[in-house]
Design a protein around this motif. Structure first.
Motif, short mmCIF file in Angstrom:
data_model
loop_
_atom_site.label_atom_id
_atom_site.label_comp_id
_atom_site.label_asym_id
_atom_site.label_seq_id
_atom_site.Cartn_x
_atom_site.Cartn_y
_atom_site.Cartn_z
N ASP A 54 0.84 -1.21 0.00
CA ASP A 54 0.00 0.00 0.00
C ASP A 54 0.87 1.26 0.00
O ASP A 54 0.39 2.33 -0.32
CB ASP A 54 -1.01 0.00 1.16
CG ASP A 54 -0.34 -0.16 2.51
OD1 ASP A 54 0.92 -0.14 2.55
OD2 ASP A 54 -1.05 -0.31 3.51
N TYR A 55 2.15 1.09 0.32
CA TYR A 55 3.06 2.25 0.24
C TYR A 55 4.00 2.13 -0.96
O TYR A 55 5.09 2.70 -0.98
CB TYR A 55 3.85 2.41 1.54
CG TYR A 55 4.56 1.16 2.01
CD1 TYR A 55 3.91 0.22 2.82
CD2 TYR A 55 5.88 0.91 1.65
CE1 TYR A 55 4.56 -0.93 3.24
CE2 TYR A 55 6.53 -0.24 2.07
CZ TYR A 55 5.85 -1.16 2.87
OH TYR A 55 6.49 -2.30 3.28
N ALA A 56 3.55 1.36 -1.99
CA ALA A 56 4.37 1.20 -3.20
C ALA A 56 4.57 2.55 -3.88
O ALA A 56 3.76 3.47 -3.75
CB ALA A 56 3.70 0.22 -4.16
N SER A 57 5.63 2.63 -4.63
CA SER A 57 5.98 3.87 -5.32
C SER A 57 5.00 4.19 -6.43
O SER A 57 4.54 3.30 -7.15
CB SER A 57 7.37 3.73 -5.94
OG SER A 57 7.60 4.77 -6.86
N THR A 58 4.71 5.47 -6.56
CA THR A 58 3.98 5.94 -7.73
C THR A 58 4.80 7.03 -8.43
O THR A 58 4.28 7.74 -9.30
CB THR A 58 2.60 6.50 -7.34
OG1 THR A 58 2.84 7.51 -6.33
CG2 THR A 58 1.70 5.43 -6.76
N SER A 59 6.06 7.13 -8.05
CA SER A 59 6.90 8.18 -8.61
C SER A 59 7.30 7.88 -10.05
O SER A 59 7.35 6.73 -10.47
CB SER A 59 8.20 8.31 -7.79
OG SER A 59 7.91 8.75 -6.49
N THR A 60 7.60 8.95 -10.76
CA THR A 60 8.22 8.81 -12.07
C THR A 60 9.45 9.70 -12.10
O THR A 60 9.61 10.61 -11.28
CB THR A 60 7.28 9.24 -13.21
OG1 THR A 60 6.88 10.59 -12.96
CG2 THR A 60 6.06 8.35 -13.29
N GLY A 61 10.29 9.43 -13.06
CA GLY A 61 11.48 10.25 -13.24
C GLY A 61 11.73 10.44 -14.72
O GLY A 61 10.99 9.93 -15.56
#
Lengths: 410, 410, 410, 410
Positions: free
Chosen positions: B91-98
């Motif tokens: 549930d705290y997985a990354s949703t970031s992008t770069g």
């Protein structure tokens, strides 16, 4: 034999129409096996001239010109353009586009001069219909698609070309090239190389770059294949015979520290002698398979990309033709030349019915273009044959060949 | 030496905060050398704890915790994530992008567990500030960016890390890995491989596939390089020393009947011994250059992609540390292990000032995950260390190491 | 366990006899599997001491020393010399000659120090007979021929060694080497490399040098084998494991313009790990066979020249032995060492009956010889172990090993 | 030009003498550059005929036949035998022996038919002296030694042949071969291949087989040279030109577990085109040197063993000669043939002074020998040309060539 050259003298009207025809074709090239409009155009012209016509092999067109009893002769012109951007600056330059198999839109150009071939073929058909008195027999005009990818001749033969058209006793064809306009180059015996292209997929086993012992390294394996293949030409081909094996591409891997699962290379084989070709291809299969075995790898996958057959000029027919061409074009304009490493599928049309064929090259450049050095060659974006005397020479050569077989009754 | 373990006992509040901190970091990974928000976050925490701080090497953060006279010790945590799509379902997985160097937008994941490293480092800093009575000296916390691409340690050193921070007598670091949570693996001497990656461009001369004599064939040349390079490991490296040379990619050519102008391959070298590394790299240069000469080709272009230095655990310091870690974590929890073929730029931080360093691995998986076979490893989209006892073990190991140098005064 | 070292103290008379024995043996070396006089000499000595004796495996000698109930222990000494000219200048240097398989007469030298092994074995047998009160059980002395060519151990086992002699629970052996006299070097686990040598005959097809297409070129084929074999070590062996594949000879052809019918090469493989050995040998067969297939050549002929088995020191037994050796010889005189790439057929004796074995090296050089640099090694024409403390140390080590198993009853 | 064939009609006495001469020469062959008795024999004959004579290049003999003003023409016959045992069963078979450079005694045979060449040359000289009225000018007879090892022509030129003898405007020569007696085969342009043989010593560094890292392995290096050399023919020679590079021998190493200090191979290059030859030899040097560099080895040693020059028939002179030969021998007896891969040093004689030369083959077998299949060729122990019409045809061809240049005055 002496040909009555009056038979193919072109009036000003003929010439004007021929040039217009050429400019139209040049402006509207189509990709191999997609020559739909070109085929419709040819079909209409041939029908208009009164020839029996039929479509064959998809976009191929056949026109049969019957003129009483006599020999049957074939004449072939190829019709396809190339996926390239024309850069000639001509006012009749191509603006066509086409679509590759993978859906990519590409510009199209008559970069190999097949537009001159169609023009010459149609003009010869016209002259022969206008001078029926000068000859007797049947001429089969074959407007063949897909030469560039080696598919058109095969497609027409497989579609029943020789079931539907009368079988000629000989077939002629010619190709424009960057020689002097007004001249023809011709070889006795082998005229062009056979060419076979393959795609080889080397199967290995993926592993991290630090774990080679878990892998079967397809790059090392492929490199050994490339190296080992060199021995075919160096050790297996008679030193006085010709063979080339070029590996034009090699691709494998995504990242420097991952040993990939596979690699792929493509190769192209050029030979003149069928026995040499057979040995080279057999040795390629043997080496590719054995090198995989040496790595403990699965059998590689070999796919044939193209296979261009032998283009062989029947020596006796060529000697005869050279004599009459010399009379028509001038002795100096007919040059006996060694075979070229380029390839053609023309030969297949005659091979399919076991008859002789003769193929030659007619020049497309002015003397000053040649003198300037490095004239643009076939497949160059700058390839633009000078219209005359290129086209007229092409017509005269075609007529000479056809009439040397079926005429002159005069 | 015996450490007073009360010094780093975590209260419930500590633990709750630490877990929250970890989940936050896990959810917000950033790409190598772009760890802007991560760095700001760390800087804020360290400043809040009262450490002297400065940014270093772009997105690196240094925190200096001074506590009277005594030894100076370094502790390093790396901070970057990876360009990959997380697939853990947490549930705290990354949703970031770069954004990659070439402008491509990519998902980002803490797929190598550096979020645990930051968490452990910050928690240890907190404990040390809270227990100043238990030790004396100075601790330099180094939050290093860009480990994945081997750039961060070098960037910090070049940016004057050791001009700005006091020089430690030893530097510690640790990495989470797919071993049993609660245990640490440690090697005496060489701990991880040096890794050097190169891109090699082989320059040839283009020609049509039927004219090899006009070409310098870069595919044949490259293949000979690949083959010849095998002799480095087989003939030039002492049989009882380790070296791997993997050529992970090879790319050249567009069409089977065109000999291309160039080809390119990339390679990755792993070694443990600096002398072996030097010889392997020198031999690579020698072979690449000489094989080009054998083809009459221009000198190939060699570009370094990455270079990971030696990660060497000072044997005496490691023996000492293992003893105290055994007391703190339990004898069975401290495992002496052979070096691993993976690589790190940690070693550079100590090498730059000629001091010893010790690096170890702390487990991140529960026993049942391990029993199930093939637990997700670092760089897997499924890599998700179990939070406890992973984090607590990491903190206790870090504290043990630091205190074994600077305390306990008790 | 503590050994009563009084048991193997040597009187002056003992020492004098031992030195005389050694000088006699040194002066009279014999070739492998031709140790007729050496065997008769040993047999006579053992019989005189009262041991049960029998000849075994041609020129092998076994002496059984029974001393009541108790463990059975084996001790092996090898007995053969080398076909080389001694150049030591010793007054007891060899003047012996021998005859090779092909009839060539050659000088013979105890260039590997097996004369020290025989001397130590016979002296230990004597001490054990003189001190029957100090131990109980049975000692089997194995004086093995043909170690240099890897044939003797196999010959003895195949000739029924373990049907005729009681089976020991452990077998010991040792070898003199260019270390410091008075010390022993010993490895836990793998002690020496396995070594496999092959002769490979590559079959091609002869042709004149100007007609490669008529040939199957065995020199080109053999060269590809040599090249391809490099990938075994570079890509198929775990980077942290050891393997060497050396192709020591390659011979083919009589004249530069004749492609010969065949070529021959010989190779030598060194490995420590049986799995690695199996893979390397299997890969060699695979590559040799596949490369022949790549040339369209017949299957090459592979003949085994020699095969030296693993020499593996049972770790627990070695640890035990090292402890007692340390007590006897001094802690500093017992050095744990990594395995060596040399090979021995000693291991086969224990492997044949599935019992542990331990093998070590005892030094043969004085300190000043070592200090002078590059002391003569085994197989050097200058190899001349200093007599003392070499022999006495060898005897003490042998006695320690034997008594650590069968004694002391005291 | 028409030759008065009466000029070289042979009387019965001539024929009898010629056959006797031939049988004597056949029975007494001598090795290359050791043709002492043969030279004395020729010198005596030429002197007796009244020619100016001198020895040249060791065992070469020159005879100058001056006959007033007019062209100067050269005619060359080679004189050496071969180190082989004759197996023809002829009653005039050789029983001679000779001594090789290394002192070995060997049987000698005129296995290449040079005895016919001497016989034809001497007989032509006799006819020309007897018919001085039929021609005007000068004929230089060159009886050249050492053709088989490519040394004689060079030796004569270096010894001042063309300082001492008048320079001809053209030089002729011929060789007996296993074609039909009574016919000649002749090529326009290139007649025989250039052949260059080298000995290459590869220098490495010796080491024990278990210590490859201490070595520079000359067998692995030599194998890479052999492999890499294959790319010369496969990638550097125009596909329509001929080149062969054969590595006929490769020798290195004494024992499978010793990496030797060096290895040696010999190679033979055949080409027709001087540019191709230059490129192949340059590429060989480039590859051999670069591969040594790739191993970090010293520069290899390259020694030239032999170098046979081009044998090039001036096309215009050949056309002229073929016309007159056709008149003399009959049209069907003069066959235009492609060049052969064999080699000759004849060409050097003319090349040295920049004049044209023509060389041809005259048949030596009866029709029934040819019909029986695989007639014995040159260098066969069974090579025995049928005496007639072989010799008479050789004389008539020689006379025709000479007279086509200097006569007929009639």
């Amino acid at each position: 034999m002496t040909i009555d050259t009056a038979v193919f003298d072109l009036s000003d009207a003929h010439t004007t129409a021929m040039h217009e025809l050429y400019r139209h074709l040049h402006a509207h090239p189509e990709l191999s096996m997609q020559e739909t409009h070109t085929a419709a155009f040819i079909l209409e012209k041939l029908t208009h001239l009164g020839l029996e016509t039929f479509m064959c092999g998809g976009t191929g067109v056949v026109g049969i010109l019957r003129n009483g009893d006599g020999p049957v002769v074939g004449y072939r012109a190829d019709t396809d353009g190339l996926p390239m951007q024309e850069d000639t600056g001509l006012d009749y330059a191509s603006t066509s586009t086409g679509t590759l198999a993978d859906g990519t839109a590409v510009p199209v150009m008559h970069g190999c001069g097949h537009d001159t071939h169609i023009t010459v073929g149609l003009t010869a058909a016209q002259l022969l219909t206008e001078h029926r008195e000068a000859w007797a027999g049947t001429v089969v005009f074959i407007f063949q698609p897909g030469e560039e990818i080696g598919k058109g001749a095969e497609a027409m033969v497989e579609d029943g070309l020789w079931d539907k058209a009368p079988k000629p006793s000989i077939i002629y064809g010619q190709h424009v090239w960057p020689g002097l306009a007004g001249t023809v180059n011709i070889s006795k015996g082998t005229a062009m190389a056979m060419a076979d292209s393959w795609r080889v997929t080397v199967h290995g086993r993926q592993a991290h770059g630090s774990q080679p012992e878990q892998s079967i390294d397809p790059i090392v394996l492929g490199a050994h294949m490339v190296v080992r293949i060199q021995t075919i030409v160096s050790r297996e081909v008679h030193p006085m015979k010709s063979a080339v094996v070029t590996i034009g591409t090699f691709h494998g891997g995504l990242k420097e520290n991952i040993i990939p699962a596979s690699a792929e290379f493509t190769l192209n084989v050029r030979t003149f002698d069928p026995e040499v070709r057979d040995r080279v291809l057999a040795s390629l299969r043997r080496i590719i398979s054995a090198e995989a075995a040496a790595s403990g790898a699965p059998e590689p996958t070999i796919e044939e990309i193209t296979s261009f057959p032998q283009c062989y000029n029947d020596p006796a027919s060529t000697t005869d033709l050279m004599a009459v061409l010399g009379e028509v074009l001038g002795e100096d304009a007919v040059i006996e030349a060694p075979p070229v490493m380029g390839s053609e599928d023309f030969g297949l049309l005659a091979e399919a019915i076991g008859v002789p064929s003769v193929y030659w090259f007619f020049g497309g450049h002015a003397q000053d273009t040649l003198d300037a050095g490095t004239p643009p060659g076939n497949h160059s974006p700058f390839f633009a044959p000078v219209i005359e005397p290129t086209l007229t020479t092409g017509v005269r050569a075609a007529m000479t060949a056809v009439l040397s077989t079926v005429g002159t009754t005069a």
